[in-house]
Motif scaffolding. Structure first.
Motif, PDB file in Angstrom:
ATOM      1  N   VAL A 257       0.820  -1.208   0.000  1.00 29.51           N
ATOM      2  CA  VAL A 257       0.000   0.000   0.000  1.00 29.51           C
ATOM      3  C   VAL A 257       0.858   1.265   0.000  1.00 29.51           C
ATOM      4  O   VAL A 257       0.362   2.354  -0.311  1.00 29.51           O
ATOM      5  N   CYS A 258       2.147   1.126   0.311  1.00 33.90           N
ATOM      6  CA  CYS A 258       3.059   2.271   0.282  1.00 33.90           C
ATOM      7  C   CYS A 258       3.388   2.692  -1.143  1.00 33.90           C
ATOM      8  O   CYS A 258       3.495   3.882  -1.446  1.00 33.90           O
ATOM      9  N   VAL A 259       3.560   1.717  -2.030  1.00 33.10           N
ATOM     10  CA  VAL A 259       4.033   1.994  -3.392  1.00 33.10           C
ATOM     11  C   VAL A 259       3.139   2.996  -4.120  1.00 33.10           C
ATOM     12  O   VAL A 259       3.632   4.008  -4.639  1.00 33.10           O
ATOM     13  N   PRO A 260       1.826   2.776  -4.222  1.00 36.94           N
ATOM     14  CA  PRO A 260       1.016   3.744  -4.983  1.00 36.94           C
ATOM     15  C   PRO A 260       0.959   5.121  -4.345  1.00 36.94           C
ATOM     16  O   PRO A 260       0.885   6.130  -5.052  1.00 36.94           O
ATOM     17  N   GLN A 261       1.002   5.194  -3.009  1.00 39.61           N
ATOM     18  CA  GLN A 261       0.959   6.492  -2.355  1.00 39.61           C
ATOM     19  C   GLN A 261       2.241   7.285  -2.603  1.00 39.61           C
ATOM     20  O   GLN A 261       2.201   8.496  -2.808  1.00 39.61           O
ATOM     21  N   LEU A 262       3.370   6.602  -2.594  1.00 37.70           N
ATOM     22  CA  LEU A 262       4.624   7.300  -2.874  1.00 37.70           C
ATOM     23  C   LEU A 262       4.645   7.787  -4.324  1.00 37.70           C
ATOM     24  O   LEU A 262       5.076   8.917  -4.595  1.00 37.70           O
ATOM     25  N   ALA A 263       4.197   6.948  -5.253  1.00 36.28           N
ATOM     26  CA  ALA A 263       4.189   7.344  -6.658  1.00 36.28           C
ATOM     27  C   ALA A 263       3.276   8.544  -6.892  1.00 36.28           C
ATOM     28  O   ALA A 263       3.515   9.350  -7.791  1.00 36.28           O
ATOM     29  N   LEU A 264       2.226   8.679  -6.086  1.00 42.06           N
ATOM     30  CA  LEU A 264       1.309   9.808  -6.230  1.00 42.06           C
ATOM     31  C   LEU A 264       1.842  11.056  -5.546  1.00 42.06           C
ATOM     32  O   LEU A 264       1.949  12.123  -6.160  1.00 42.06           O
ATOM     33  N   ALA A 265       2.218  10.951  -4.265  1.00 39.76           N
ATOM     34  CA  ALA A 265       2.566  12.136  -3.483  1.00 39.76           C
ATOM     35  C   ALA A 265       3.930  12.698  -3.854  1.00 39.76           C
ATOM     36  O   ALA A 265       4.117  13.915  -3.889  1.00 39.76           O
ATOM     37  N   ALA A 266       4.913  11.841  -4.136  1.00 36.00           N
ATOM     38  CA  ALA A 266       6.254  12.326  -4.449  1.00 36.00           C
ATOM     39  C   ALA A 266       6.284  13.077  -5.774  1.00 36.00           C
ATOM     40  O   ALA A 266       7.181  13.900  -6.010  1.00 36.00           O
ATOM     41  N   PHE A 267       5.342  12.810  -6.640  1.00 35.98           N
ATOM     42  CA  PHE A 267       5.291  13.483  -7.940  1.00 35.98           C
ATOM     43  C   PHE A 267       4.874  14.940  -7.815  1.00 35.98           C
ATOM     44  O   PHE A 267       5.281  15.786  -8.630  1.00 35.98           O
ATOM     45  N   VAL A 268       4.081  15.273  -6.806  1.00 33.94           N
ATOM     46  CA  VAL A 268       3.472  16.601  -6.734  1.00 33.94           C
ATOM     47  C   VAL A 268       4.508  17.722  -6.638  1.00 33.94           C
ATOM     48  O   VAL A 268       4.425  18.706  -7.387  1.00 33.94           O
ATOM     49  N   PRO A 269       5.533  17.655  -5.757  1.00 37.21           N
ATOM     50  CA  PRO A 269       6.507  18.749  -5.722  1.00 37.21           C
ATOM     51  C   PRO A 269       7.327  18.882  -7.009  1.00 37.21           C
ATOM     52  O   PRO A 269       7.916  19.940  -7.261  1.00 37.21           O
ATOM     53  N   ALA A 270       7.371  17.828  -7.818  1.00 45.01           N
ATOM     54  CA  ALA A 270       8.185  17.856  -9.032  1.00 45.01           C
ATOM     55  C   ALA A 270       7.441  18.410 -10.238  1.00 45.01           C
ATOM     56  O   ALA A 270       8.042  18.573 -11.308  1.00 45.01           O
ATOM     57  N   ILE A 271       6.145  18.701 -10.116  1.00 38.01           N
ATOM     58  CA  ILE A 271       5.358  19.129 -11.271  1.00 38.01           C
ATOM     59  C   ILE A 271       5.944  20.371 -11.951  1.00 38.01           C
ATOM     60  O   ILE A 271       6.112  20.386 -13.180  1.00 38.01           O
ATOM     61  N   PRO A 272       6.279  21.447 -11.222  1.00 31.77           N
ATOM     62  CA  PRO A 272       6.821  22.619 -11.923  1.00 31.77           C
ATOM     63  C   PRO A 272       8.115  22.318 -12.686  1.00 31.77           C
ATOM     64  O   PRO A 272       8.277  22.770 -13.825  1.00 31.77           O
ATOM     65  N   GLN A 273       9.046  21.569 -12.090  1.00 31.34           N
ATOM     66  CA  GLN A 273      10.307  21.302 -12.768  1.00 31.34           C
ATOM     67  C   GLN A 273      10.114  20.407 -13.985  1.00 31.34           C
ATOM     68  O   GLN A 273      10.739  20.605 -15.028  1.00 31.34           O
ATOM     69  N   ILE A 274       9.245  19.401 -13.864  1.00 33.59           N
ATOM     70  CA  ILE A 274       8.989  18.523 -15.011  1.00 33.59           C
ATOM     71  C   ILE A 274       8.338  19.306 -16.142  1.00 33.59           C
ATOM     72  O   ILE A 274       8.674  19.129 -17.324  1.00 33.59           O
ATOM     73  N   GLY A 275       7.400  20.200 -15.808  1.00 38.29           N
ATOM     74  CA  GLY A 275       6.777  21.031 -16.836  1.00 38.29           C
ATOM     75  C   GLY A 275       7.793  21.909 -17.539  1.00 38.29           C
ATOM     76  O   GLY A 275       7.764  22.060 -18.764  1.00 38.29           O
ATOM     77  N   THR A 276       8.721  22.491 -16.782  1.00 36.30           N
ATOM     78  CA  THR A 276       9.766  23.317 -17.389  1.00 36.30           C
ATOM     79  C   THR A 276      10.688  22.489 -18.273  1.00 36.30           C
ATOM     80  O   THR A 276      11.074  22.909 -19.370  1.00 36.30           O
ATOM     81  N   HIS A 277      11.036  21.288 -17.834  1.00 39.53           N
ATOM     82  CA  HIS A 277      11.954  20.431 -18.592  1.00 39.53           C
ATOM     83  C   HIS A 277      11.367  20.057 -19.952  1.00 39.53           C
ATOM     84  O   HIS A 277      12.073  20.095 -20.980  1.00 39.53           O
ATOM     85  N   PHE A 278      10.101  19.704 -19.989  1.00 44.12           N
ATOM     86  CA  PHE A 278       9.471  19.274 -21.232  1.00 44.12           C
ATOM     87  C   PHE A 278       8.806  20.421 -21.987  1.00 44.12           C
ATOM     88  O   PHE A 278       8.255  20.205 -23.074  1.00 44.12           O
ATOM     89  N   GLY A 279       8.825  21.621 -21.425  1.00 42.62           N
ATOM     90  CA  GLY A 279       8.158  22.740 -22.070  1.00 42.62           C
ATOM     91  C   GLY A 279       6.646  22.605 -22.075  1.00 42.62           C
ATOM     92  O   GLY A 279       5.971  23.126 -22.963  1.00 42.62           O
TER      93      GLY A 279
END
Length: 466
Positions: free
Chosen positions: A19-41
């Motif tokens: 039950v840890c795996v899906p929660q980490l994949a969801l929550a850890a992604f949130v702080p990275a959204i701005p940087q990923i958006g900038t990287h891919f334009g």
């Protein structure tokens, strides 16, 4: 006996990791959204809405997982899902463009969702009613602690390394969990095995027991009906339907904050990924508090009462949030502090609703578990998809979007949840209640022509034990 204890601890640890795996994949992604958006334009709104696709795939995964577990076995299904998750994480890590990255995220969700279903399925099959809430609370605590810890750590990785390092860690987690599941999960039982956990609990009376002369029950054969027939029977179970509606509304409030708070706080107010991670942790602390409170209350109070109290807390906090964000529109705490209190109610709702769902104990247990969590995730995906049609909402709009499902949750719990008289906190509806035991050689006397008191009435007049 020692071996059994070790196996139980190992299995519990394995279920917690699932039950840890899906929660980490969801929550850890949130702080990275701005940087990923900038990287891919790509626009940040596009990546925020990609979470809707993630949750839709998550819902499909859980819906399919229940059917596959019933048909092919829980362990085999879980191992295949973890392999898919690890491969999808590697695809995100190596993605050359945003389209491939989003496809990897969808595949991640398809693989991650299985653990949510199968962990609860083992709890339902192997534990008696009164012990389930404790284990479910442990699992939901892991679900809460994971998003509490992962955003600050993910923020550090994103701010000082790269978002790709984050997905390298997810790939390693998927591989490690796959190995652990292979070693720790018990093998799937034959589909026609006559010795299920429920059978073991009911087929071992002592020779002197009055039940010894009764034939031992046998395991129900694997369900042969199609999935639509199974789902109709499951949805006809009142407890399942009501608790599924409640957890879906609670999840809508939670997931709306998770989806749009990153844009509102990081982009709108200029907070760093590390600062946002700390604020998100404060919100999840409320979830942990509510989950722990549900564990204590559930031992002595009905699930329906716990749910009504939790819904009241969530709705009251959401209303306060709608006011505070208008008074202090530039202060992140005006959103985060009321949301933390709202999450106290949401955190209490999750294990309570899961325990209520498990009152359904028919032949389609795997399908029921999958349908329950699929409805939860699909409702969150649909609701955030609608609320984000005009772009990521700012503070006032976000507060209203959180308050609406919280108020609907209170309405459902107040109107539809009615515990049956005399039912114990964890006892499913319709459970036969045995008559009190009589001393050997004694017979209960009753006036002529008067029927003997029913078992339920006899228990109703008994004084509660210590």
């Amino acid at each position: 006996m020692t071996d059994n204890i070790r196996l139980s601890r190992g299995l519990t640890l394995c279920l917690m990791s699932l039950v840890c795996v899906p929660q980490l994949a969801l929550a850890a992604f949130v702080p990275a959204i701005p940087q990923i958006g900038t990287h891919f334009g790509a626009g940040e709104s596009d990546l925020s809405r990609s979470m809707v696709g993630y949750m839709a795939a998550y819902a499909i995964s859980m819906l399919v997982t229940g059917q596959l577990a019933d048909r092919y076995g829980a362990k085999r299904t879980q191992l295949a899902a973890l392999a898919l998750f690890a491969g999808a994480s590697a695809l995100c890590l190596l993605a050359p463009n945003v389209a491939v990255f989003i496809a990897g995220r969808v595949l991640q969700a398809l693989g991650a969702g299985a653990g949510t279903v199968i962990a609860r399925l083992w709890v339902q099959k192997d534990l008696p009613q009164r012990e389930r809430l404790n284990v479910l609370t442990a699992l939901t605590t892991v679900i809460a602690v994971t998003p509490a810890v992962s955003p600050p750590l993910a923020g550090l990785l994103v701010q000082y390394a790269s978002w790709r390092v984050l997905f390298a860690c997810m790939t390693a987690l998927g591989i490690g969990t796959l190995v652990g599941a292979l070693l720790l999960l018990p093998p799937d039982k034959p589909r026609n095995s006559p010795q299920t956990p429920a059978t073991r609990q009911t087929t071992s009376p002592s020779p002197s027991s009055p039940q010894a002369a009764e034939p031992a029950p046998t395991a129900s054969p694997a369900p042969s009906q199609g999935p639509l027939t199974a789902y109709r029977r499951i949805l006809a179970h009142r407890d399942f339907t009501v608790f599924a509606a409640a957890i879906s509304l609670a999840w809508c409030a939670y997931f709306t904050f998770t989806t749009y708070s990153s844009h509102a706080i990081q982009v709108g107010l200029g907070a760093s990924p590390v600062e946002y991670g700390a604020l998100y942790t404060l919100v999840i602390a409320g979830y942990v508090t509510g989950s722990s409170a549900a564990k204590r209350l559930g031992r002595v109070r009905s699930l329906e009462l716990v749910a009504r109290l939790a819904a009241s807390v969530a709705a009251a906090a959401a209303l306060v949030m709608s006011v505070s964000v208008r008074i202090w529109p530039d202060e992140p705490l005006s959103l985060v502090v009321p949301m933390a209190f709202c999450m106290v109610g949401v955190g209490a709702m999750f294990p309570t609703c899961q325990a209520g769902m498990m009152r359904y104990d028919g032949p389609h247990a795997g399908a029921a578990s999958g349908l329950f969590f699929a409805l939860q995730m699909a409702s969150g995906a649909a609701y955030t998809g609608v609320t984000g049609l005009g772009g990521d909402p700012e503070f006032p709009g976000l507060a209203v979007a959180i308050a609406l499902p919280a108020l609907a949750l209170l309405l459902v719990c107040a109107v539809l949840m009615r515990p049956a008289a005399g039912r114990s906190p964890q006892e499913p509806a319709g459970t036969p209640r045995p008559a009190p035991e009589r001393q050997p050689g004694t017979e209960a006397k009753r006036p002529p022509g008067r029927p003997e008191a029913s078992a339920a009435a006899a228990l109703h007049h008994e004084k509660p034990g210590p």
